[in-house]
Write a protein that holds these residues in place. Structure first.
Motif, PDB file in Angstrom:
ATOM      1  N   GLY A   1       0.802  -1.215   0.000  1.00  0.00           N
ATOM      2  CA  GLY A   1       0.000   0.000   0.000  1.00  0.00           C
ATOM      3  C   GLY A   1       0.835   1.266   0.000  1.00  0.00           C
ATOM      4  N   ILE A   2       0.232   2.353   0.486  1.00  0.00           N
ATOM      5  CA  ILE A   2       0.890   3.660   0.528  1.00  0.00           C
ATOM      6  C   ILE A   2       1.213   4.013   1.977  1.00  0.00           C
ATOM      7  CG2 ILE A   2       0.633   6.130   0.051  1.00  0.00           C
ATOM      8  CD1 ILE A   2      -1.309   5.343  -2.197  1.00  0.00           C
ATOM      9  N   ASN A   3       2.427   4.431   2.228  1.00  0.00           N
ATOM     10  CA  ASN A   3       2.863   4.857   3.553  1.00  0.00           C
ATOM     11  C   ASN A   3       2.918   6.389   3.578  1.00  0.00           C
ATOM     12  OD1 ASN A   3       4.087   2.106   4.822  1.00  0.00           O
ATOM     13  ND2 ASN A   3       4.520   2.221   2.620  1.00  0.00           N
ATOM     14  N   HIS A   4       2.192   6.980   4.517  1.00  0.00           N
ATOM     15  CA  HIS A   4       2.105   8.445   4.567  1.00  0.00           C
ATOM     16  C   HIS A   4       2.743   8.963   5.855  1.00  0.00           C
ATOM     17  CE1 HIS A   4      -0.574  12.235   3.807  1.00  0.00           C
ATOM     18  NE2 HIS A   4       0.652  12.546   4.182  1.00  0.00           N
ATOM     19  N   ILE A   5       3.760   9.799   5.704  1.00  0.00           N
ATOM     20  CA  ILE A   5       4.384  10.473   6.846  1.00  0.00           C
ATOM     21  C   ILE A   5       3.793  11.878   6.899  1.00  0.00           C
ATOM     22  CG2 ILE A   5       6.532  11.321   7.856  1.00  0.00           C
ATOM     23  CD1 ILE A   5       7.981   9.062   6.406  1.00  0.00           C
ATOM     24  N   PRO A   6       2.920  12.167   7.895  1.00  0.00           N
ATOM     25  CA  PRO A   6       2.174  13.430   7.904  1.00  0.00           C
ATOM     26  C   PRO A   6       2.915  14.614   8.503  1.00  0.00           C
ATOM     27  CG  PRO A   6       1.448  12.052   9.704  1.00  0.00           C
ATOM     28  CD  PRO A   6       2.470  11.250   8.952  1.00  0.00           C
ATOM     29  N   GLY A   7       4.230  14.481   8.697  1.00  0.00           N
ATOM     30  CA  GLY A   7       4.995  15.600   9.215  1.00  0.00           C
ATOM     31  C   GLY A   7       5.926  15.220  10.334  1.00  0.00           C
ATOM     32  N   ASP A   8       6.830  16.144  10.671  1.00  0.00           N
ATOM     33  CA  ASP A   8       7.747  16.052  11.810  1.00  0.00           C
ATOM     34  C   ASP A   8       8.856  15.023  11.617  1.00  0.00           C
ATOM     35  OD1 ASP A   8       8.821  16.677  14.296  1.00  0.00           O
ATOM     36  OD2 ASP A   8       7.647  15.117  15.287  1.00  0.00           O
ATOM     37  N   ILE A   9       8.506  13.725  11.503  1.00  0.00           N
ATOM     38  CA  ILE A   9       9.530  12.672  11.412  1.00  0.00           C
ATOM     39  C   ILE A   9       9.856  12.362   9.948  1.00  0.00           C
ATOM     40  CG2 ILE A   9       9.073  11.635  13.663  1.00  0.00           C
ATOM     41  CD1 ILE A   9       7.294   9.567  12.201  1.00  0.00           C
ATOM     42  N   HIS A  10      10.197  13.384   9.196  1.00  0.00           N
ATOM     43  CA  HIS A  10      10.451  13.230   7.764  1.00  0.00           C
ATOM     44  C   HIS A  10      11.495  12.158   7.473  1.00  0.00           C
ATOM     45  CE1 HIS A  10       9.328  17.787   7.260  1.00  0.00           C
ATOM     46  NE2 HIS A  10       8.352  17.073   7.794  1.00  0.00           N
ATOM     47  N   TYR A  11      12.509  12.059   8.326  1.00  0.00           N
ATOM     48  CA  TYR A  11      13.624  11.135   8.111  1.00  0.00           C
ATOM     49  C   TYR A  11      13.181   9.670   8.061  1.00  0.00           C
ATOM     50  CZ  TYR A  11      13.046  10.645  13.154  1.00  0.00           C
ATOM     51  OH  TYR A  11      12.513  10.432  14.383  1.00  0.00           O
ATOM     52  N   CYS A  12      12.004   9.356   8.585  1.00  0.00           N
ATOM     53  CA  CYS A  12      11.534   7.970   8.605  1.00  0.00           C
ATOM     54  C   CYS A  12      11.279   7.421   7.210  1.00  0.00           C
ATOM     55  CB  CYS A  12      10.266   7.851   9.449  1.00  0.00           C
ATOM     56  SG  CYS A  12      10.606   7.834  11.222  1.00  0.00           S
ATOM     57  N   ILE A  13      11.284   8.292   6.230  1.00  0.00           N
ATOM     58  CA  ILE A  13      11.122   7.815   4.860  1.00  0.00           C
ATOM     59  C   ILE A  13      12.311   6.964   4.423  1.00  0.00           C
ATOM     60  CG2 ILE A  13      12.207   9.641   3.467  1.00  0.00           C
ATOM     61  CD1 ILE A  13       9.430   9.653   1.926  1.00  0.00           C
ATOM     62  N   LEU A  14      13.433   7.096   5.141  1.00  0.00           N
ATOM     63  CA  LEU A  14      14.598   6.253   4.857  1.00  0.00           C
ATOM     64  C   LEU A  14      14.275   4.779   5.095  1.00  0.00           C
ATOM     65  CD1 LEU A  14      17.360   8.420   6.588  1.00  0.00           C
ATOM     66  CD2 LEU A  14      16.984   8.161   4.128  1.00  0.00           C
ATOM     67  N   ALA A  15      13.303   4.516   5.958  1.00  0.00           N
ATOM     68  CA  ALA A  15      12.898   3.130   6.236  1.00  0.00           C
ATOM     69  C   ALA A  15      11.837   2.641   5.258  1.00  0.00           C
ATOM     70  CB  ALA A  15      12.372   3.025   7.661  1.00  0.00           C
ATOM     71  N   LEU A  16      11.470   3.481   4.297  1.00  0.00           N
ATOM     72  CA  LEU A  16      10.412   3.131   3.346  1.00  0.00           C
ATOM     73  C   LEU A  16      10.929   3.019   1.922  1.00  0.00           C
ATOM     74  CD1 LEU A  16       7.619   5.498   4.718  1.00  0.00           C
ATOM     75  CD2 LEU A  16       7.832   3.032   5.093  1.00  0.00           C
ATOM     76  N   ILE A  17      12.243   2.936   1.765  1.00  0.00           N
ATOM     77  CA  ILE A  17      12.821   2.810   0.425  1.00  0.00           C
ATOM     78  C   ILE A  17      12.275   1.540  -0.231  1.00  0.00           C
ATOM     79  CG2 ILE A  17      14.953   2.430  -0.876  1.00  0.00           C
ATOM     80  CD1 ILE A  17      16.393   4.136   1.218  1.00  0.00           C
ATOM     81  N   GLY A  18      11.781   1.699  -1.444  1.00  0.00           N
ATOM     82  CA  GLY A  18      11.176   0.577  -2.151  1.00  0.00           C
ATOM     83  C   GLY A  18       9.678   0.501  -1.975  1.00  0.00           C
ATOM     84  N   CYS A  19       9.123   1.342  -1.103  1.00  0.00           N
ATOM     85  CA  CYS A  19       7.674   1.379  -0.867  1.00  0.00           C
ATOM     86  C   CYS A  19       7.085   2.680  -1.421  1.00  0.00           C
ATOM     87  CB  CYS A  19       7.371   1.295   0.626  1.00  0.00           C
ATOM     88  SG  CYS A  19       7.973  -0.185   1.452  1.00  0.00           S
ATOM     89  N   LYS A  20       5.805   2.666  -1.709  1.00  0.00           N
ATOM     90  CA  LYS A  20       5.123   3.892  -2.097  1.00  0.00           C
ATOM     91  C   LYS A  20       4.974   4.778  -0.860  1.00  0.00           C
ATOM     92  CE  LYS A  20       2.389   1.697  -5.744  1.00  0.00           C
ATOM     93  NZ  LYS A  20       1.020   1.360  -6.221  1.00  0.00           N
ATOM     94  N   SER A  21       5.299   6.067  -1.026  1.00  0.00           N
ATOM     95  CA  SER A  21       5.282   6.934   0.154  1.00  0.00           C
ATOM     96  C   SER A  21       4.836   8.347  -0.185  1.00  0.00           C
ATOM     97  CB  SER A  21       6.673   6.984   0.800  1.00  0.00           C
ATOM     98  OG  SER A  21       7.622   7.490  -0.118  1.00  0.00           O
ATOM     99  N   VAL A  22       4.166   8.961   0.804  1.00  0.00           N
ATOM    100  CA  VAL A  22       3.751  10.358   0.711  1.00  0.00           C
ATOM    101  C   VAL A  22       4.325  11.083   1.925  1.00  0.00           C
ATOM    102  CG1 VAL A  22       1.798  11.960   0.737  1.00  0.00           C
ATOM    103  CG2 VAL A  22       1.618   9.798  -0.517  1.00  0.00           C
ATOM    104  N   LEU A  23       4.904  12.240   1.686  1.00  0.00           N
ATOM    105  CA  LEU A  23       5.473  13.042   2.767  1.00  0.00           C
ATOM    106  C   LEU A  23       4.773  14.394   2.808  1.00  0.00           C
ATOM    107  CD1 LEU A  23       7.696  13.708   4.892  1.00  0.00           C
ATOM    108  CD2 LEU A  23       9.091  14.541   2.979  1.00  0.00           C
ATOM    109  N   THR A  24       4.216  14.740   3.960  1.00  0.00           N
ATOM    110  CA  THR A  24       3.616  16.065   4.150  1.00  0.00           C
ATOM    111  C   THR A  24       4.592  16.961   4.906  1.00  0.00           C
ATOM    112  OG1 THR A  24       1.338  15.253   4.156  1.00  0.00           O
ATOM    113  CG2 THR A  24       1.741  17.377   5.212  1.00  0.00           C
ATOM    114  N   ILE A  25       4.875  18.129   4.341  1.00  0.00           N
ATOM    115  CA  ILE A  25       5.764  19.100   4.976  1.00  0.00           C
ATOM    116  C   ILE A  25       4.934  20.317   5.386  1.00  0.00           C
ATOM    117  CG2 ILE A  25       7.778  20.601   4.689  1.00  0.00           C
ATOM    118  CD1 ILE A  25       8.888  18.621   2.697  1.00  0.00           C
TER     119      ILE A  25
END
Length: 283
Positions: free
Chosen positions: A20-44
């Motif tokens: 599925g899609i992994n959404h980081i809604p803010g603050d812990i932006h760096y956690c996207i490093l653990a989602l490499i290879g996955c679909k991801s959305v980052l809210t800034i």
């Protein structure tokens, strides 16, 4: 790398959604490093994490882990305002970026109140460097009012309040319901910030049916819909004149309140939800 960051990365990696899609809604932006290879959305929301970094190493560390790598790795980057988007693009050139505003909590609803023009309660939310409390205090000298401050005060601010003979009260660590009650109790929402990523108190005040005094800066110009008393946050006289205009002109107040109630409709949960659902279907 700080231990707390490492723990968060491990947690996200173990719980990532591979299909599925992994959404980081803010603050812990760096956690996207653990989602490499996955679909991801980052809210800034804003770039205050860079602006607050005074030391060169800390600034570079935040830039790398909170901004550069996250926006480069995200499938899609969402900014909550045009201003935040423009700030991001000054630092990193990307194409997969768009704007979806923050929604307003539906618990914020209109609450009728007779304006107290003799001794209005002015609600000031936040005591951080950008919230402009010092100039607020100086601008309010000799204006009959009660300044209600939400947030912890330091000795410098307390001394300034006493020297200016400002009638005030102070609360902090409030619940969400207590915050909403502060809006209901006040006559004016005071938000002459020097910097914001969005400016949620502006639309929270509008939704409650209170006149809002705020800064003529982005993104507040965008978010407010113009239904506020604009001031120059760097000029005490401009802030002072804004208070006097609100207090003395009932027709002006009523117009701002009507237009504010109309403006907040575009920030409803339903409206923002639809925008995100459209976004998710494109990833």
């Amino acid at each position: 790398m700080p231990l707390s960051l490492l723990k968060n990365l491990i947690f996200v990696f173990k719980n990532r959604n591979k299909q599925g899609i992994n959404h980081i809604p803010g603050d812990i932006h760096y956690c996207i490093l653990a989602l490499i290879g996955c679909k991801s959305v980052l809210t800034i929301h804003d770039l205050v994490f860079i602006k607050n970094s005074k030391k060169h190493f800390d600034r570079f560390f935040k830039y790398l882990l909170w901004l550069y790598l996250p926006v480069k790795l995200a499938s899609r980057v969402i900014c909550i305002s045009e201003n935040t988007k423009n700030e991001v693009l000054k630092y990193v050139k990307i194409r997969n970026i768009e704007i979806i505003n923050n929604p307003i909590d539906p618990a914020f609803v209109y609450s009728k109140k007779e304006f107290n023009s003799v001794n209005p309660t002015i609600l000031h939310i936040g005591t951080g460097w950008n919230k402009n409390l010092k100039r607020t205090i100086m601008a309010l000298q000799d204006i009959p009012c009660h300044l209600r401050i939400v947030g912890k005060l330091n000795e410098e601010i307390i001394t300034l309040l006493k020297c200016g003979k400002i009638e005030y009260s102070n609360v902090f660590n409030l619940t969400d319901e207590e915050i909403r009650q502060e809006y209901i109790n006040c006559d004016i929402v005071n938000f002459p910030s020097e910097y914001e990523g969005f400016g949620m108190p502006v639309i929270e005040g509008q939704a409650t049916g209170r006149v809002v005094l705020t800064s003529y800066i982005e993104p507040i110009i965008e978010v407010s819909g113009g239904a506020v008393e604009f001031v120059n946050p760097l000029q005490i006289e401009s802030i002072r004149n804004g208070y006097l205009h609100i207090i003395s002109d009932k027709q002006h107040r009523d117009k701002l309140i009507r237009n504010g109630l109309e403006n907040v409709k575009r920030f409803s949960v339903q409206s923002i939800e639809k925008q995100y659902m459209v976004l998710y279907k494109t990833i």
